[in-house]
Each structure stands twice: as structure tokens, then as C-alpha cells.
Design an enzyme around this catalytic site. Structure first.
Site, PDB file in Angstrom:
ATOM      1  NE  ARG A  75     -10.951  -9.696  -2.181  1.00 42.81           N
ATOM      2  CZ  ARG A  75     -11.288  -8.792  -3.085  1.00 42.81           C
ATOM      3  NH1 ARG A  75     -11.613  -9.164  -4.308  1.00 42.81           N
ATOM      4  NH2 ARG A  75     -11.325  -7.511  -2.777  1.00 42.81           N
ATOM      5  CE  LYS A 117      -4.042  -1.766   2.522  1.00 41.08           C
ATOM      6  NZ  LYS A 117      -5.047  -1.516   1.473  1.00 41.08           N
TER       7      LYS A 117
HETATM    8  N1  BES Z   1      -8.254  -3.706   4.310  1.00 44.94           N
HETATM    9  C1  BES Z   1      -8.381  -3.302   2.955  1.00 44.94           C
HETATM   10  C2  BES Z   1      -9.675  -2.534   2.699  1.00 44.94           C
HETATM   11  C3  BES Z   1      -9.692  -1.121   3.195  1.00 44.94           C
HETATM   12  C4  BES Z   1      -9.153  -0.114   2.422  1.00 44.94           C
HETATM   13  C5  BES Z   1     -10.315  -0.796   4.368  1.00 44.94           C
HETATM   14  C6  BES Z   1      -9.202   1.189   2.857  1.00 44.94           C
HETATM   15  C7  BES Z   1     -10.379   0.513   4.784  1.00 44.94           C
HETATM   16  C8  BES Z   1      -9.814   1.512   4.052  1.00 44.94           C
HETATM   17  C9  BES Z   1      -8.370  -4.511   2.030  1.00 44.94           C
HETATM   18  O1  BES Z   1      -7.582  -5.559   2.455  1.00 44.94           O
HETATM   19  C10 BES Z   1      -7.837  -4.045   0.730  1.00 44.94           C
HETATM   20  O2  BES Z   1      -6.693  -3.689   0.682  1.00 44.94           O
HETATM   21  N2  BES Z   1      -8.670  -4.058  -0.300  1.00 44.94           N
HETATM   22  C11 BES Z   1      -8.290  -3.602  -1.592  1.00 44.94           C
HETATM   23  C12 BES Z   1      -8.815  -4.584  -2.588  1.00 44.94           C
HETATM   24  C13 BES Z   1      -8.276  -4.377  -3.979  1.00 44.94           C
HETATM   25  C14 BES Z   1      -6.801  -4.712  -4.009  1.00 44.94           C
HETATM   26  C15 BES Z   1      -9.053  -5.253  -4.924  1.00 44.94           C
HETATM   27  C16 BES Z   1      -8.896  -2.217  -1.795  1.00 44.94           C
HETATM   28  O3  BES Z   1     -10.019  -1.980  -1.359  1.00 44.94           O
HETATM   29  O4  BES Z   1      -8.209  -1.365  -2.363  1.00 44.94           O
HETATM   30 MN    MN Z   2      -5.557  -5.328   1.826  1.00 43.89          MN
END
Ligand code: BES
Ligand code: MN
Ligand code: ZN
Length: 489
Positions: A347, A273
Site C-alpha cells: 500500500r 517475515k
Molecule cells: N505481499 C504481502 C501479502 C501476501 C502475504 C501475499 C501472503 C501472499 C501471501 C504483503 O506485503 C504483506 O506482507 N501483507 C501483510 C499485511 C499486514 C502486515 C497488515 C499480511 O497480509 O500479512
Molecule cells: Mn509485505
């Protein structure tokens, strides 16, 4: 905090604060109180110091009674449950700002349903009492409050038993929220998978109806949870699968299974990230924390239902053993998964936990997860995303959301979305591309939940707030508890 209900003469109840919900027109108990105080309340309204508008508060001291106060709480325009909850939250916040030790809450002038209203009052006061405790000893260690007891005043004696029920329930929900908040707020170097497991075990200690067991990575390997283990592979701390069982009724009654995502820190893994705001990824365990909070509330409120809680807990980190984009892993269900993005890890741990959930012959399974940033785009920080393979279950959860003020909104699981998860190299890909991210994430989970009634709550927007008030909210403990309580009949 002690909660009691009383229908005694208002000014005869010993207290140093009295919370009085009222609009600009004084009615019933507010009017009687005003008369006994020589018009002290109505003169504040007449002078324009207090308008009675929804959520407005004014602290006034009772003339001639030193240290005793009335907190006027505006109710005008608060007609929906959502608005009434906001009013009660404002009253609780105002009360906690005073040095009050013993308060009376006038259960008149706002909502008609005593049980519901008393429940929200108790929950709101418990939640307003929460203070983050940096010393991570024990579960939900919060600083002691000055406020020791609250009497909920009901206008008639016939309301008393309903009010008492509401207080016991609401207090349990509030404490459950605070447990979830404390776990959410703890930094990821303290709140590790092992820490969560220890907390869940501590909660079960000495409880006849409650047991906690914890699966190690070796156990998960034996169960062939290759998807979950592909997430923990890149971290130096071992994953844990926490399994909690609350048996509040006959063993023959099928349990409701709650599955909560607990990624104690989500760096994104190899699909790292960006650095900005990454600290907030300590909150990526809030789904799991809400399940632990619900169990705290179940113990306190002793609902006659059977509930199983499953919390897959791991970090998502990028060390040399980490899963790489393009890797193919085999889930416990036997389905193979192409990991196109290691940041779509929630997931990957949930699918194995959901397959494992099937072993408990569930009546219903609900998973709770901070799963997608996309849900914030769709619903903001206000509403949780709800997706389900059963319409009745979805409807029940929507009404639990309204009743508790912890609202959700449903998104579809049409098969056109599922098609976005096609992979050339495995049964399914772990991402579906840039569109409809919340739905494709749920479609992924739906492939693993075909054998039972299932709902998914995406709480990425609602589980915590950012900015100056950064902190965990305790959601979705209220909606889950309302649903469980409705199941208790
Ligand atoms: N934990 C995150 C989701 C999240 C993002 C929660 C921002 C709160 C704030 C999750 O694991 C994630 O990173 N999801 C990605 C999925 C994508 C790579 C398909 C997302 O939402 O960007
Ligand atoms: Mn994630
Ligand atoms: Zn995540």
C-alpha cells in the site's frame, strides 16, 4: 502458434489431432465422425472406456490412419462458462501431452458462442504451452513446442469471422498470461526492479502505439513520493517506476490506468517475515507482471483504447537504511503515514503510484496487487478480492471475471473499516489491526483515489499456486483484458 478457423469438411482438414468435445450421446459432427469411422467412437462409449463426463479425456487413434488421433473431450454437465473453461483447459492439456504438430479443435458440442469459445480455446492452448525458461533473456522466453498450428473448426461458415476474432483475442490473452507467469517465476536475484523496467522497454521497441518510460529514485524524490521511497530505502537495489502507454485510439479519449504492485522480493523489511515459505515472496511482483502481460496482449490484439500502465517496482528489505516501525513518512499526496508495520509495504508504494495516476486524467484506475494474506483467508486461491469506489465499475469487473473464468468477488469499503486506520501521529496508519485485513488495506488505498473511478484487485491468492505445482498463474490478465475489450466497444 498459429490459429486459424475453418468450416471445411472435418476429416478433410490436414491435421494429426482432432479434439472432439462430446457427451455420452454423440450429436452432429461427433455423430457424423463416428459414422465415417465405422462406430469407432460410439463403441468406446458403449464399452465404458469413455463416459463423456465433464473434463474426461481419451486419446484414440484413427483406425487405418497412422499417427492420427482423436482426443475425446467429455462435456457432460459443463453448463456454466466456468465449467466449460475447465473442459477446454483439460482438452488443451491432453493435446499438449501428445506429439501433435497440427491440430483441429471441433468448435461444437460445448458452448454456443463461437467467439467466446474460440477465445478460450486459443488462450488455453497458449497457456498450456508455457514452460518455464530459466535463461532470462528476452521477454517471456518459453521453450518451443512441437504443436505448431491449431484450426478451430466452426459448424457453419457464418461462425467463421466470430471464431477468428476470438482466436486472435484469446491467443493474445494466453501470451500475455505467459509473459506475466515467466516474470513471476523468475527468481528475485534476476527479476529485479531494473529487470522489469528493461523488459517493459524491450516490449515497446519498434511499437508505434506503445512507449515505456522509467522514473528513477531521483525522479521519484522530485515528485515527493516519500511513501514509495520509504519502502525502497532498506534495499541495495534502486526502485523504478515503470510507465507504459498504449495509444490505440484518439489521444482525446481518456485512458484506463492500470497500476500493478511489483515488490520483486518482500522480506517484510524490519517487520521481517518468518522464514518458512519466504521464497514465495518473489511472487510479490505479480500485480506489476500482470500489467506488463496486459500490454503484451494489447500490442498483439491492437485494441482501440488508450491504456496507461504504472508499475512501482522495488524490493522490501531490512538493511541499515530501512524504514522502522513507527517512522512517519509523507506521501506524494501530502498525507502523512505512520508505518506501524514495514511488511504492509504494498500500500505504501501503491499510494504514490495512485496519486501519480491522477496526472493522466484517467477514465478509470484499476490497481492490481498481491496485497494481503487475509484475502487468502477470505476467498482462498480461487477468487480475487475486488474493492471499488464505483458500483458500475465493480459490476463490470465482476462480469469480466465470469466471462473470462478469472473470477473476483466484491468486499465492502464501509467507513467503519476506514476508522481502523486512525493514527495518533500521522494522517493515517499503514495497518488496521488483525480484523478485515483485505478491506483495511483497500481503505488505505481509497484515501488516495478520491478523484477518479477506482477498483482494486487483491490477487495474493490467485496470482500463483504453491506446493508441488508451484508457479505463477498469469492471473489476473484474463479479467483485465476482458474488461479492456468491453471498453473497446
Ligand atoms: N505481499 C504481502 C501479502 C501476501 C502475504 C501475499 C501472503 C501472499 C501471501 C504483503 O506485503 C504483506 O506482507 N501483507 C501483510 C499485511 C499486514 C502486515 C497488515 C499480511 O497480509 O500479512
Ligand atoms: Mn509485505
Ligand atoms: Zn508485499
Amino acid at each position: 502458434m498459429d490459429f486459424t478457423a475453418s468450416a471445411a469438411q472435418l476429416l478433410n482438414i490436414k491435421a494429426d489431432s482432432l479434439i472432439l468435445p462430446t457427451g455420452p450421446q454423440l450429436k452432429d459432427s461427433a455423430d457424423a465422425l463416428d459414422k465415417s469411422l465405422d462406430g469407432a467412437i460410439s463403441s468406446l462409449i458403449k464399452a465404458g472406456d469413455f463416459s463423456g463426463n465433464s473434463g474426461e479425456t481419451l486419446v484414440m487413434h484413427i483406425p487405418g490412419a497412422s499417427g492420427k488421433r482423436i482426443i475425446l473431450l467429455g462435456t457432460e454437465g459443463a453448463n456454466s462458462q466456468q465449467q466449460q473453461i475447465k473442459v477446454i483447459d483439460a482438452g488443451a492439456a491432453a493435446l499438449l501431452k501428445t506429439p501433435s504438430v497440427k491440430a483441429v479443435w471441433v468448435g461444437e458440442g460445448l458452448a454456443d458462442d463461437s467467439e467466446w469459445q474460440a477465445g478460450i480455446v486459443a488462450r488455453s492452448i497458449q497457456a498450456a504451452s508455457y514452460q518455464y525458461a530459466p535463461a532470462p533473456k528476452g521477454i517471456a522466453k518459453t521453450k518451443a513446442q512441437k504443436l505448431k498450428s491449431v484450426t478451430y473448426w466452426a459448424p457453419t461458415r457464418t461462425d467463421l469471422s466470430a471464431a477468428k476474432k476470438g482466436l486472435a483475442y484469446g491467443s493474445a490473452v494466453g501470451n500475455g498470461m505467459n509473459v506475466a507467469r515467466q516474470l513471476g517465476n523468475l527468481p528475485a536475484n534476476i527479476c529485479t526492479p531494473d529487470y522489469l523496467a528493461t523488459q517493459a522497454k524491450a516490449l515497446a521497441k519498434g511499437q508505434a502505439k506503445f512507449t515505456t518510460s522509467v522514473l528513477s529514485e531521483a525522479d521519484m524524490k522530485k515528485l515527493k513520493m516519500g511513501s514509495l521511497l520509504s519502502v525502497s530505502a532498506g534495499s541495495d537495489v534502486p526502485a523504478k517506476m515503470i510507465v507504459m502507454k498504449y495509444q490505440g485510439t484518439k489521444a482525446s479519449v481518456k485512458p484506463i490506468v492500470l497500476v500493478g504492485k511489483a515488490v520483486t522480493f518482500d522480506s517484510g523489511g524490519i517487520s521481517l517475515k518468518p522464514g518458512n515459505g519466504m521464497d514465495e515472496m518473489k511472487y510479490d511482483m505479480c500485480g506489476g507482471a500482470s500489467v506488463i502481460g496486459v500490454f503484451n496482449a494489447l500490442i498483439e490484439n491492437q485494441l482501440p483504447i488508450n491504456v496507461v500502465g504504472i508499475v512501482p517496482a522495488t524490493e522490501n528489505m531490512p538493511n541499515g537504511h530501512a524504514t522502522k516501525p513507527g517512522d512517519v513518512v509523507t506521501s506524494m499526496s501530502g498525507q502523512t503515514i505512520e508505518v506501524l508495520n514495514t511488511d504492509a509495504e504494498g500500500r505504501l508504494i501503491l499510494c504514490d503510484a495512485l496519486t501519480y495516476a491522477g496526472r493522466f486524467k484517467p477514465d478509470t484506475v484499476i490497481d492490481i496487487a498481491t496485497l494481503t494474506g487475509a484475502v487468502i483467508g477470505a476467498l482462498g486461491k480461487v477468487t480475487a478480492g475486488l474493492l471499488a469506489n464505483d458500483d458500475e465499475l465493480a459490476e463490470q469487473l465482476l462480469s469480466s471475471g465470469t466471462r473470462s473464468g478469472d473470477r473476483a468477488w466484491r468486499l465492502p469499503l464501509f467507513e467503519e473499516y476506514d476508522e481502523l486506520l486512525k493514527s495518533n501521529f500521522a494522517d493515517i496508519a499503514n495497518i488496521g489491526g488483525p480484523q478485515a485485513g483485505t478491506i483495511t488495506a483497500a481503505c488505505f488505498l481509497a484515501r488516495f483515489t478520491k478523484k477518479y473511478k477506482w477498483a482494486h484487485l487483491d490477487v495474493a491468492g490467485t496470482a500463483w499456486v504453491s506446493g508441488a505445482a508451484k508457479g505463477s498463474t498469469g492471473r489476473p490478465v484474463p479479467i483485465l483484458m476482458d474488461y479492456l475489450r468491453s471498453k473497446a466497444g
